[in-house]
Write an enzyme that holds these catalytic residues in place. Structure first.
Site, PDB file in Angstrom:
ATOM      1  N   GLU A  75      36.084  10.954 -29.286  1.00 62.57           N
ATOM      2  CA  GLU A  75      35.990   9.616 -28.718  1.00 62.57           C
ATOM      3  C   GLU A  75      35.693   8.551 -29.752  1.00 62.57           C
ATOM      4  O   GLU A  75      36.181   7.424 -29.664  1.00 62.57           O
ATOM      5  CB  GLU A  75      34.948   9.596 -27.597  1.00 62.57           C
ATOM      6  CG  GLU A  75      35.335  10.437 -26.379  1.00 62.57           C
ATOM      7  CD  GLU A  75      35.143  11.934 -26.563  1.00 62.57           C
ATOM      8  OE1 GLU A  75      34.540  12.340 -27.591  1.00 62.57           O
ATOM      9  OE2 GLU A  75      35.574  12.716 -25.704  1.00 62.57           O
ATOM     10  N   GLN A  97      37.276   9.769 -21.000  1.00 65.52           N
ATOM     11  CA  GLN A  97      37.546  10.541 -19.781  1.00 65.52           C
ATOM     12  C   GLN A  97      36.484  10.358 -18.678  1.00 65.52           C
ATOM     13  O   GLN A  97      36.814  10.310 -17.502  1.00 65.52           O
ATOM     14  CB  GLN A  97      37.725  12.007 -20.143  1.00 65.52           C
ATOM     15  CG  GLN A  97      38.838  12.666 -19.375  1.00 65.52           C
ATOM     16  CD  GLN A  97      39.341  13.922 -20.054  1.00 65.52           C
ATOM     17  OE1 GLN A  97      38.577  14.839 -20.330  1.00 65.52           O
ATOM     18  NE2 GLN A  97      40.628  13.973 -20.329  1.00 65.52           N
ATOM     19  N   ASP A  99      32.208   8.512 -18.166  1.00 62.43           N
ATOM     20  CA  ASP A  99      31.162   7.704 -18.830  1.00 62.43           C
ATOM     21  C   ASP A  99      30.491   8.482 -19.958  1.00 62.43           C
ATOM     22  O   ASP A  99      30.346   7.982 -21.073  1.00 62.43           O
ATOM     23  CB  ASP A  99      30.042   7.305 -17.855  1.00 62.43           C
ATOM     24  CG  ASP A  99      30.499   6.427 -16.725  1.00 62.43           C
ATOM     25  OD1 ASP A  99      30.190   5.233 -16.705  1.00 62.43           O
ATOM     26  OD2 ASP A  99      31.187   6.969 -15.835  1.00 62.43           O
ATOM     27  N   HIS A 144      29.477  14.390 -15.460  1.00 64.08           N
ATOM     28  CA  HIS A 144      30.711  13.781 -14.962  1.00 64.08           C
ATOM     29  C   HIS A 144      30.454  12.620 -14.009  1.00 64.08           C
ATOM     30  O   HIS A 144      31.390  12.101 -13.408  1.00 64.08           O
ATOM     31  CB  HIS A 144      31.581  14.843 -14.275  1.00 64.08           C
ATOM     32  CG  HIS A 144      32.209  15.799 -15.237  1.00 64.08           C
ATOM     33  ND1 HIS A 144      31.520  16.843 -15.793  1.00 64.08           N
ATOM     34  CD2 HIS A 144      33.448  15.861 -15.773  1.00 64.08           C
ATOM     35  CE1 HIS A 144      32.324  17.519 -16.616  1.00 64.08           C
ATOM     36  NE2 HIS A 144      33.497  16.941 -16.622  1.00 64.08           N
TER      37      HIS A 144
HETATM   38  C1  LIG Z   1      32.592  14.828 -25.525  1.00 64.72           C
HETATM   39  C2  LIG Z   1      33.529  15.273 -24.470  1.00 64.72           C
HETATM   40  N1  LIG Z   1      34.719  14.665 -24.340  1.00 64.72           N
HETATM   41  C3  LIG Z   1      35.574  15.018 -23.355  1.00 64.72           C
HETATM   42  C4  LIG Z   1      35.254  16.009 -22.478  1.00 64.72           C
HETATM   43  C5  LIG Z   1      36.193  16.364 -21.320  1.00 64.72           C
HETATM   44  N2  LIG Z   1      36.768  17.695 -21.516  1.00 64.72           N
HETATM   45  C6  LIG Z   1      36.217  18.790 -20.952  1.00 64.72           C
HETATM   46  S1  LIG Z   1      36.958  20.195 -21.457  1.00 64.72           S
HETATM   47  C7  LIG Z   1      38.039  19.360 -22.439  1.00 64.72           C
HETATM   48  C8  LIG Z   1      39.021  20.133 -23.274  1.00 64.72           C
HETATM   49  C9  LIG Z   1      38.314  21.035 -24.232  1.00 64.72           C
HETATM   50  O1  LIG Z   1      39.216  21.816 -24.929  1.00 64.72           O
HETATM   51  P1  LIG Z   1      38.740  22.999 -25.874  1.00 64.72           P
HETATM   52  O2  LIG Z   1      37.648  22.542 -26.753  1.00 64.72           O
HETATM   53  O3  LIG Z   1      39.955  23.547 -26.535  1.00 64.72           O
HETATM   54  O4  LIG Z   1      38.105  24.087 -24.904  1.00 64.72           O
HETATM   55  P2  LIG Z   1      38.771  24.909 -23.726  1.00 64.72           P
HETATM   56  O5  LIG Z   1      38.591  24.100 -22.480  1.00 64.72           O
HETATM   57  O6  LIG Z   1      40.193  25.143 -24.069  1.00 64.72           O
HETATM   58  O7  LIG Z   1      37.989  26.173 -23.663  1.00 64.72           O
HETATM   59  C10 LIG Z   1      37.833  17.996 -22.335  1.00 64.72           C
HETATM   60  C11 LIG Z   1      38.640  16.965 -23.021  1.00 64.72           C
HETATM   61  C12 LIG Z   1      34.006  16.632 -22.650  1.00 64.72           C
HETATM   62  N3  LIG Z   1      33.600  17.627 -21.850  1.00 64.72           N
HETATM   63  N4  LIG Z   1      33.170  16.253 -23.645  1.00 64.72           N
END
Ligand SMILES: Cc1ncc(C[n+]2csc(CCOP(=O)(O)OP(=O)(O)O)c2C)c(N)n1
Ligand SMILES: Cc1ncc(C[n+]2csc(CCOP(=O)(O)OP(=O)(O)O)c2C)c(N)n1
Ligand SMILES: [Mg+2]
Ligand SMILES: [Mg+2]
Lengths: 340, 381, 340, 381
Positions: A75, A97, A99, A144
């Site tokens: 971010e 995505q 807050d 969330h």
């Molecule tokens: C700091 C942050 N930004 C965005 C999110 C939203 N989000 C949750 S899971 C995800 C994808 C994560 O991908 P990865 O690290 O490859 O793990 P996977 O879900 O594939 O196990 C996102 C963007 C979050 N949880 N935390």
């Protein structure tokens, strides 16, 4: 920088159709991208997926990967690069995505986005929009459902808006994208699927105006984003009990529309501000403080804050207790004679 | 630890400065044959008993995962991020830890917690929506499942460093997704661990996607393990569907860390077979045939083929394992079908150690509200 | 975890000597490290340099590099690792060099430090202290004079304190380190070199109490950190003009001591809150809102906010205009009949 | 750019996967002799005219830096972070840019801004305490000097990417300190640049210290350039006191970026001779003899020796350069001794593009206050 295409005219108005806030936001992005090729959109999952809330649905297919694309998952990186793009002359519209996932970008937001124009005496402006699907009430698991608006609103240099309905969502997003100031554009997730009949493109009140969305004589409810509907429901219910409630949709949190709010409060002589965020240090504190400062001698009672408890946002099965409901509003109005 | 068993805080190695093998290390190929040659990276196949143990855990974990996904579709959970297909990474890594070692998991790693001995109902408390974390972190030495990406990696580094300062020979292992490696916190965790030489093992589960975003939009590095050299720590690029390799290499890293040798970065190349969570729609961003391709590389089948060919996996044993798995699934169904009793007033009780008058007043207000609605016994306090 | 040394007794009291706030903080750290070997200190430049403000001066020489050391330069890393250390049972005391340089750690602070205890139903507590040399008025260049307190104070789960004098600095830092809750410990930089006679170890009022530091009848000034001295100066000046001012040092921003403040305000029936931070959404908004909520019918006038303008903190040569001064306070008190 | 001069956004290279030379690349050794062999990394010594130009810029920059440090000691500036001793990094890097390229400097890089043609008074406006940024960023294509560490690197990546989307063949170069590489933003900048293949050049000025913290407490990597491979971008480990090498390698990286070849990470190994700023006390954390050691590796003397030995630096030329440097120093003294006129009411004028009523009211309040104090003409607006 090479010339850009900026279409002057907005698309012609269509016949009113039922549109969700999500649909209105999607249309606003589409129309803004169509009108001005400096408008670019990126963030996490905004491309083929269309965003986790589908706000960018179909846009990549329509505009291609040079106008809207998925960034790496970071971010601070998203906001930091958007600053650079805006410096170049683009009008980036980026998505955080939720807050809580904007927090990694806090330094870029506070130390740069908010300060760039002032630092450079207006020589460098950052026409960028940071979209944040915000607040709770959607059964989201931890992290969330935060309400981050007070962090942004208390930062000089940021403009912070939160529409409560589809028409405002469309109009204010277009205006935010057109604005030369950076705008934090907060979208109440729980209202994404609420519908209203609109003819696009719609232009509602300018971004810095609050609006009286229901007139009444006895009390002014000051609400924004998700709590506007709650306030209106409370007002409807109160009507049966003979209480006439005026509801003001603040729409823009920074700047605050002292004029519209003041006029209403001076009329009713009572005001309550309603938000989901925790009460302590929440945005309602500023509302209560400034309404009181400016209208003290017109107030029959202190400005009431109907807000979340001062706790981290609860898990899905307990969140109902954290949220302001019409019942809680009415109960609070009932016991308004405090500390007499 | 040094030869005499005491741990020195000033282990001075020359920084590691080699790139990981571009071909993922593996000990068993997809047909279940033991591999020889340089793709083993010099690691050797764990003994059959160990492999049988891993097999059992993977089968049980898979059954659990499938069960929870089903319960989620039935609406019993708010959300569930499945690790179907990632069992080799999850179990291979976590099985290499001692009881006293710590695990720092993400939302994706429920089956690692299961393997660690935590009860299904406690693991799933957060996904069911009851409370944000449901197990005793200190008892199981497992931190809460982290949602803010990569943040937990720093916690693992801090805890490991504290242990090291106390000459307590434990290790902290943390999981990260491929997407999470893009976050600033991943970088800071790698760097602090390397500079402080903390006993931390980073397992990057490269399941090719961050929700909808594929790996090539996340990094341009040849492998995610290539990042290690930039921190002066060893990096391994491993076939994440080969539990033998995941276990052997993680185990070596864990013991190296325990001995004061500092952190290691291990990338397990695997695939997220299921949607990101139940609310995801993968048809928007990937082809079903890609999923099929990876299903044919199933980590459990691979090990099963090997164990069967070795004559180690008998029908009796298989039946026993199936029974265990079905028993767990049934128990999970049961606890997840019963409603948990939740006390809304508890919302106020754990925010601070030191009580606050204003919070007590808010608690009383909610209690009165609940009492008025007749939904709650007036609070005695 | 292996056994730790926790000395019960605090060092014996010495004869009063003139001590600066910087000196008091240094002594508090030394005594806390001496009393409890779980107390560890790290951050940027806290080791051989003794911190850019010399608050950790001499501590590395005394306690060694395993108790106090320089970390890599990354604030999220500092807070994130401190969380892990606290989980293990340490009591980390970490330094953020300036308010604005804590922003990279915002996610760790808000999503973890503030929430850990609640998330785990109290099974995991984080006894850690985040020291932040805060606010302005030291001629600092850009990004060195932010006031970040409202960000922290509006985050449920954090305890936020700001001493205004050497004795409180000592006592509150000891208490913060002993606390099982995570504490954001804000140190007003411009007061680091202000002196008072103290006999160490000194124990002042507990961390959650405000204090009446000057009694008066006509007006209550609510101040904290750097503005306490400003308020006292204003009170002295006003005395000559026959205005009797009571000054309350809030000391702790979260929790807020409604009792002490309420008693004072009910006595004087007028209150003003004073801070350096921008007014809009600043901490003063919460103060004004809650003082009004609880004491509305005792107030002769709205709670006044004497705060920074709603602008990014100015450059050194212009900062005098942003800061509340005794003159500005007196002028504001003079024109208190607003909006009648 | 491709052969026909148009830039493609989809340059598909194999990711770069080699480690930089552990010995810093150099073209001139400390005695001013041209170097041959593999420590040149295949780069060749710029022509004498180019080197003379660099020499002139370095001498002028040094004189400026010394002058500003002196003025700071006299209290004319609030603070000044000197780049004494880092002239080869600063000038070598920035001289390789075209007029249309962008520079994203830190507080340390005043002399790079000077070399870019910005007037001393405008560069120093922020350090004097007049206003946060004093030059026209668009005119000079130089961003404000960034204080929050590593944040500007992301701005450079974003701007470069925007230019690329517009097929505008410019490059953005950013400076980072060794300490700043530890920040999450550095990582995110490297990664975004590599994934998006933006025309960005990262110059890490490894001057061995982050205020008081030495490099070994900042990283365990053998070189900071080793980080590049983890992003799939080329990394160069360069003698940062050799302006010939810094110029040649940066220039190659800039032109590679311009041609669509993506970002490059260049580490220049140098040393911060002066305190961090005037308020620092280096005696607390480093030995004077270390500083002496590095003074004997002065970047200007090195080039001077070479140019003299080549017969390129005549006494006339030297005198001319000295004159230029002294002229600049005198001019700097003059502008910095005069007080700038500051209008406090301007504090309100640039916060937002769209005027705000509440801010206008605060402006009026300050105007009234100033008028009452007699220090300001009542504002006409
Ligand atoms: C700091 C942050 N930004 C965005 C999110 C939203 N989000 C949750 S899971 C995800 C994808 C994560 O991908 P990865 O690290 O490859 O793990 P996977 O879900 O594939 O196990 C996102 C963007 C979050 N949880 N935390
Ligand atoms: C985010 C952030 N944290 C802390 C600081 C305070 N600070 C200013 S300069 C500095 C050291 C930077 O070292 P380095 O990156 O090596 O650059 P150098 O000063 O040596 O040029 C620190 C810690 C800051 N400016 N920004
Ligand atoms: Mg993934
Ligand atoms: Mg440095």
């Amino acid at each position: 920088m090479t010339a850009t295409v900026t279409k002057d005219a907005r698309p012609e108005a269509s016949a009113p159709t039922q549109l969700t806030m999500a649909g209105a936001l999607n249309a606003a992005l589409r129309d803004a991208m169509d009108a001005d090729d400096r408008v670019i959109v990126y963030g996490e999952d905004v491309g083929p997926l269309g965003g986790v809330f589908r706000i960018t649905d179909g846009l990549q297919a329509e505009f291609g990967e040079e106008r809207i694309w998925d960034s790496p998952l970071a971010e601070s990186g998203i906001i930091g690069t958007a600053i650079g793009m805006a410096m170049y002359g683009m009008r980036p519209v980026v998505e955080m995505q939720f807050d809580a996932f904007s927090y990694p970008a806090f330094e870029q937001m506070v130390s740069h986005v908010a300060k760039m124009r002032n630092r450079t005496k207006g020589r460098v402006t950052l026409p960028m929009v940071v979209r944040i699907p915000c607040a709770g009430a959607i059964g989201g698991v931890e992290h969330h459902s935060d309400s981050s608006e007070s962090y942004w609103a208390s930062t000089p240099g940021l403009t912070v808006v939160m529409p409560s309905n589809p028409a405002d969502a469309y109009s204010m997003l277009r205006e935010a994208i057109d604005s030369d100031d950076p705008v934090v554009f907060m979208e109440p997730k729980s209202r994404y699927w609420s519908k209203a009949p609109i003819a696009l493109p719609v232009t509602t009140a300018p971004m810095d105006r609050a609006e009286v969305v229901r007139t009444g004589d006895d009390v002014t409810l000051l609400a924004y984003g998700p709590t506007v509907r709650t306030a209106l429901e409370a007002a409807d219910a109160a009507e049966h009990e003979g209480l006439s409630i005026e509801v003001v949709d603040l729409r823009t949190l920074s700047p605050f529309d002292d004029e519209t709010v003041g006029a209403s409060v001076r009329k009713t002589s009572r005001a309550a501000v309603i938000h989901e965020a925790a009460q302590f240090g929440g945005y309602g504190a500023e509302v209560a403080a400034r309404v009181t400062e400016r209208n003290f001698h017109h107030l029959a009672a202190p400005v009431l804050r109907i807000a979340g408890f001062d706790i981290p946002y609860p898990s899905p099965k307990l969140e109902e207790h954290q949220l302001p409901t019409p019942d809680r509003i009415l109960a609070a109005l009932d016991t308004w004679e405090w500390d007499a | 630890m040094s030869h005499d068993g005491t741990m020195s805080l000033n282990v001075e190695h020359a920084p590691t400065r080699t790139l990981p093998s571009e071909k993922p290390l593996r000990l068993l190929d997809n047909a279940g044959h033991a591999v020889t040659g340089h793709t083993t990276g010099g690691f050797s196949l764990p003994d059959t008993e160990t492999l049988l143990g891993l097999y059992r855990k993977m089968v049980v974990a898979r059954r659990f995962d499938v069960q929870v996904t089903a319960l989620t579709k039935q609406g019993r959970l708010a959300t569930y991020p499945s690790a179907y297909g990632q069992e080799a990474c999850e179990i291979g890594a976590v099985a290499s830890l001692d009881r006293a070692d710590w695990l720092f998991p993400t939302y994706r790693d429920s089956i690692a917690l299961l393997t660690r001995g935590i009860a299904p109902a406690d693991i799933l408390q957060s996904f069911r929506g009851d409370w944000h974390n449901g197990y005793d972190q200190h008892e199981f030495r497992a931190a809460a499942q982290a949602t803010p990406l990569a943040t937990q990696a720093l916690h693992a580094v801090g805890l490991a460093h504290a242990a090291r300062l106390r000459r307590d020979p434990i290790v902290a292992l943390t999981f990260l997704g491929d997407g999470a490696t893009s976050e600033g916190d991943a970088h800071e965790a790698f760097n602090f661990a390397a500079v402080w030489q903390t006993p931390t093992v980073f397992i990057v589960q490269n399941n090719q996607f961050a929700i909808s975003v594929p790996l090539e939009k996340q990094t341009r590095a040849a492998t995610l393990a290539d990042k290690a050299v930039g921190y002066g720590m060893p990096g391994f690029h491993v076939d994440g569907n080969d539990v033998a390799a995941m276990y052997a290499i993680t185990h070596a890293a864990v013991e190296r860390a325990r001995a004061g040798g500092g952190p290691t970065l291990i990338e397990g190349v695997t695939y997220r077979i299921e949607p990101h969570t139940n609310s995801d729609d993968p048809s928007r961003y990937r082809a079903a045939r890609d999923v099929e391709h990876w299903k044919r590389r199933d980590p459990i089948e691979r090990l099963e083929k090997y164990l069967v060919s070795e004559g180690a996996l008998t029908e009796t044993l298989r039946a026993e394992i199936t029974d265990e798995a079905e028993g767990l699934a049934a128990a999970t169904r049961e606890v997840m079908t019963a409603e948990a009793e939740l006390d809304p007033l508890e919302l106020f009780d754990h925010v601070y150690a030191r009580p606050r008058a204003a919070l007590a007043a808010q608690r009383a207000a909610l209690a009165a509200e609940l009492a008025a609605a007749g939904t709650h016994q007036e609070d005695a306090r």
